[in-house]
Design an enzyme around this catalytic site. Structure first.
Site, PDB file in Angstrom:
ATOM      1  N   SER A 243       0.825  -1.195   0.000  1.00 55.26           N
ATOM      2  CA  SER A 243       0.000   0.000   0.000  1.00 55.26           C
ATOM      3  C   SER A 243       0.861   1.248   0.000  1.00 55.26           C
ATOM      4  O   SER A 243       2.044   1.210   0.334  1.00 55.26           O
ATOM      5  CB  SER A 243      -0.904   0.013   1.235  1.00 55.26           C
ATOM      6  OG  SER A 243      -1.815  -1.065   1.209  1.00 55.26           O
ATOM      7  N   GLY A 281      -3.216  -0.535  -3.820  1.00 58.44           N
ATOM      8  CA  GLY A 281      -2.131   0.043  -3.044  1.00 58.44           C
ATOM      9  C   GLY A 281      -1.624   1.369  -3.560  1.00 58.44           C
ATOM     10  O   GLY A 281      -0.570   1.844  -3.126  1.00 58.44           O
ATOM     11  N   PRO A 324      -8.160  -0.320  -6.218  1.00 61.26           N
ATOM     12  CA  PRO A 324      -7.850   0.888  -5.445  1.00 61.26           C
ATOM     13  C   PRO A 324      -8.862   1.094  -4.325  1.00 61.26           C
ATOM     14  O   PRO A 324     -10.058   0.859  -4.492  1.00 61.26           O
ATOM     15  CB  PRO A 324      -7.956   2.008  -6.483  1.00 61.26           C
ATOM     16  CG  PRO A 324      -8.926   1.473  -7.498  1.00 61.26           C
ATOM     17  CD  PRO A 324      -8.690  -0.009  -7.553  1.00 61.26           C
ATOM     18  N   GLY A 325      -8.387   1.498  -3.189  1.00 57.95           N
ATOM     19  CA  GLY A 325      -9.271   1.823  -2.061  1.00 57.95           C
ATOM     20  C   GLY A 325      -8.893   3.159  -1.476  1.00 57.95           C
ATOM     21  O   GLY A 325      -9.615   4.133  -1.546  1.00 57.95           O
ATOM     22  N   ARG A 326      -7.669   3.223  -0.905  1.00 55.12           N
ATOM     23  CA  ARG A 326      -7.159   4.455  -0.326  1.00 55.12           C
ATOM     24  C   ARG A 326      -7.206   5.615  -1.330  1.00 55.12           C
ATOM     25  O   ARG A 326      -7.566   6.750  -0.976  1.00 55.12           O
ATOM     26  CB  ARG A 326      -5.713   4.224   0.117  1.00 55.12           C
ATOM     27  CG  ARG A 326      -5.040   5.424   0.751  1.00 55.12           C
ATOM     28  CD  ARG A 326      -3.513   5.230   0.791  1.00 55.12           C
ATOM     29  NE  ARG A 326      -3.127   3.914   1.242  1.00 55.12           N
ATOM     30  CZ  ARG A 326      -2.853   3.606   2.496  1.00 55.12           C
ATOM     31  NH1 ARG A 326      -2.938   4.539   3.421  1.00 55.12           N
ATOM     32  NH2 ARG A 326      -2.503   2.387   2.810  1.00 55.12           N
ATOM     33  N   ARG A 367      -3.728   5.502  12.741  1.00 59.07           N
ATOM     34  CA  ARG A 367      -2.652   5.266  11.787  1.00 59.07           C
ATOM     35  C   ARG A 367      -1.331   5.903  12.208  1.00 59.07           C
ATOM     36  O   ARG A 367      -0.256   5.376  11.915  1.00 59.07           O
ATOM     37  CB  ARG A 367      -3.047   5.759  10.397  1.00 59.07           C
ATOM     38  CG  ARG A 367      -4.195   4.977   9.764  1.00 59.07           C
ATOM     39  CD  ARG A 367      -4.397   5.338   8.298  1.00 59.07           C
ATOM     40  NE  ARG A 367      -3.279   4.872   7.491  1.00 59.07           N
ATOM     41  CZ  ARG A 367      -2.336   5.659   7.006  1.00 59.07           C
ATOM     42  NH1 ARG A 367      -2.356   6.967   7.249  1.00 59.07           N
ATOM     43  NH2 ARG A 367      -1.359   5.165   6.272  1.00 59.07           N
ATOM     44  N   CYS A 398      -5.788   8.217  26.994  1.00 59.63           N
ATOM     45  CA  CYS A 398      -4.803   8.034  28.054  1.00 59.63           C
ATOM     46  C   CYS A 398      -3.598   7.262  27.518  1.00 59.63           C
ATOM     47  O   CYS A 398      -3.303   6.145  27.948  1.00 59.63           O
ATOM     48  CB  CYS A 398      -5.445   7.314  29.235  1.00 59.63           C
ATOM     49  SG  CYS A 398      -4.443   7.366  30.723  1.00 59.63           S
ATOM     50  N   GLU A 399      -2.926   7.859  26.530  1.00 57.03           N
ATOM     51  CA  GLU A 399      -1.752   7.271  25.888  1.00 57.03           C
ATOM     52  C   GLU A 399      -0.823   8.394  25.458  1.00 57.03           C
ATOM     53  O   GLU A 399      -1.257   9.336  24.795  1.00 57.03           O
ATOM     54  CB  GLU A 399      -2.137   6.467  24.638  1.00 57.03           C
ATOM     55  CG  GLU A 399      -2.887   5.191  24.887  1.00 57.03           C
ATOM     56  CD  GLU A 399      -1.996   4.069  25.375  1.00 57.03           C
ATOM     57  OE1 GLU A 399      -0.764   4.178  25.228  1.00 57.03           O
ATOM     58  OE2 GLU A 399      -2.536   3.092  25.908  1.00 57.03           O
TER      59      GLU A 399
END
Length: 470
Positions: A243, A281, A324-326, A367, A398-399
């Protein structure tokens, strides 16, 4: 003691070398925003004819704001570019990769615009079927399909099941026999080509969970078994190299290796494979580091590659498909947040970092934490005459690693109540969303011609508590 995993991100308030100092911090950078996004006279960002201020007032924040015209324009652009480039050959189809983002409305748009649909779980298949998507235009992927998923796909008459292992050949054949039908299958092969991308989204190198390896003859053995199976029809071969890919170099090597297998099957099994799926991708622009190709350039480049390789191997050019997706969903959507705490953290000496906290975070966009992804952002509710300052946009979870945008310039007067938009969040953001810290997921709204339409409603605390039956 081990250092905290986010520690390497601390202690440097200088802009990264790739991030240019903006001449105007209010500017919408070309390529980052959907086709109908602009600033209005009052300074607010508008998309689909709807001001972000109106969206915040009527829908609330955070919210995924999908530009319907942009999404559909990109889908048709891929459809038309690949159809045109492969018209002199054996033709090409485009399947929208639903894992990027899928809901009932999107499935209907994809169907209306003449694309196929690639799904990879029973849940995605259920969305497609409820939307009335034709089964014959659906492809089912997955490295570990359940018996129920295979059965439902066959009952729905999906056009292809992309088989991912030797064991799965037997499973699909047995279920097809029970149902008294023949199953159309493709075989996913791993070509050993590693896309220049993050390890977790590079999917064609040998050491990973997907596909049937060309090395050692596993893929050839899979072809032999499918051809021998009583209830299977071999539709073709499938390859996906990863991708966020910006050129056709990886496709050239992958296509050659898959076509070598096509030639081997012709020579040793006397069978002609007539279809080839080269996956998707295709990359998008998340910030000024990225320079994605156009659908036309990708299509013409890959068509030339396939034609040349087939000529050298004395093969008929197969019918080709892409997923294709993204590249369709990603740039169509921005996430709208409200700013809460703004904190200037002194790091010792002259060094400092400005943290801008928003009302979402890694529950709606994981991401950055998962892939070390870089995003951009913009003060979208107003314009500012203040000087640009490098900030880090963080979430409410809380990270320490709850980072939405690692580094970007915002006006120095960014403050509580401001609206901030993060572009190119249409792919793998809502799809990967969670309820971490019991935060309800945001809605997805479509905007077009000045109208707001809810595609997926905002989750509520009642939704969260409704699942807790203990």
């Amino acid at each position: 003691m081990r250092a905290h995993e986010a520690g390497a991100l601390h202690g440097n308030d200088a802009a990264p070398t790739w991030l240019p100092y903006p001449s105007d911090v209010n500017t919408l950078i070309d390529g980052l925003w959907s086709r109908t996004t602009r600033r209005t006279e009052d300074g607010a960002v508008e998309v689909g004819g709807v001001s972000v201020a109106r969206i915040a007032e009527e829908v609330g924040t955070p919210a995924f704001v999908l530009d319907e015209d942009d999404f559909r324009h990109r889908a048709r652009a891929f459809r038309d570019a690949f159809a045109e480039a492969f018209r002199p050959l054996a033709g090409a189809d485009v399947y929208y990769a639903g894992k990027a983002f899928l809901c009932g409305a999107v499935a209907r748009w994809v169907e209306e615009d003449g694309l196929g649909l690639d799904v990879c779980t029973g849940g995605e298949l259920a969305v497609a079927l409820r939307a009335g998507f034709p089964g014959e235009r659906i492809a089912l992927h997955g490295n570990n399909k359940s018996l129920a998923e295979i059965r439902r796909a066959l009952e729905a008459g999906v056009g292809r099941i992309v088989v991912d292992s030797l064991d799965e050949i037997d499973l699909v054949d047995a279920i097809a026999a029970e149902l008294g039908l023949r199953a159309a299958v493709m075989l996913r092969v791993t070509t050993g080509v590693e896309a220049h991308t993050h390890e977790f989204i590079a999917t064609a190198h040998e050491d990973q969970k997907f596909g049937l390896s060309l090395t050692g003859g596993t893929a050839f053995e899979a072809v032999r078994r499918v051809l021998a199976a009583e209830h299977l029809d071999l539709v073709g071969l499938h390859s996906h190299i990863g991708s966020q890919i910006f050129d056709t170099g990886g496709f050239e090597v992958a296509a050659r290796r898959v076509l070598d297998l096509v030639a081997q099957v012709r020579d040793e099994l006397d069978h002609t494979i007539t279809q080839l799926d080269l996956g998707g991708g295709f990359g998008v622009m998340y910030n000024t580091q990225h320079t994605p190709s156009t659908p036309e350039a990708l299509a013409s480049g890959i068509a030339g590659i396939v034609e040349k390789q087939c000529h050298e191997l004395e093969l008929e050019v197969p019918h080709v498909s892409f997923e294709p997706g993204r590249a369709i969903a990603g740039p169509s959507t921005q996430t709208l947040y409200s700013v809460g705490t703004v904190k200037d953290v002194r790091l010792g000496g002259p060094h400092h970092r400005v943290y801008v906290s928003v009302d979402g975070g890694m529950s709606d966009n994981v991401r950055t934490a998962l892939y070390d992804a870089d995003y951009s952002c913009l003060l979208s509710g107003r314009v500012s005459e203040e000087q640009p300052e490098v900030v880090r946009v963080v979430g409410k979870h809380c990270e320490s690693g709850d980072i939405v945008v690692k580094d970007e310039y915002l006006p120095a007067d960014v403050r509580r109540g401001d609206l901030v938009s993060v572009p190119v969040t249409g792919a793998y953001c809502y799809s990967l969303a969670s309820n971490y810290n019991h935060v309800p997921r945001p809605p997805v709204i479509a905007v077009k011609d000045g109208e707001i339409r809810t595609l997926i409603r905002r989750e509520t605390e009642e939704d969260l508590l409704g699942l807790d039956v203990g």
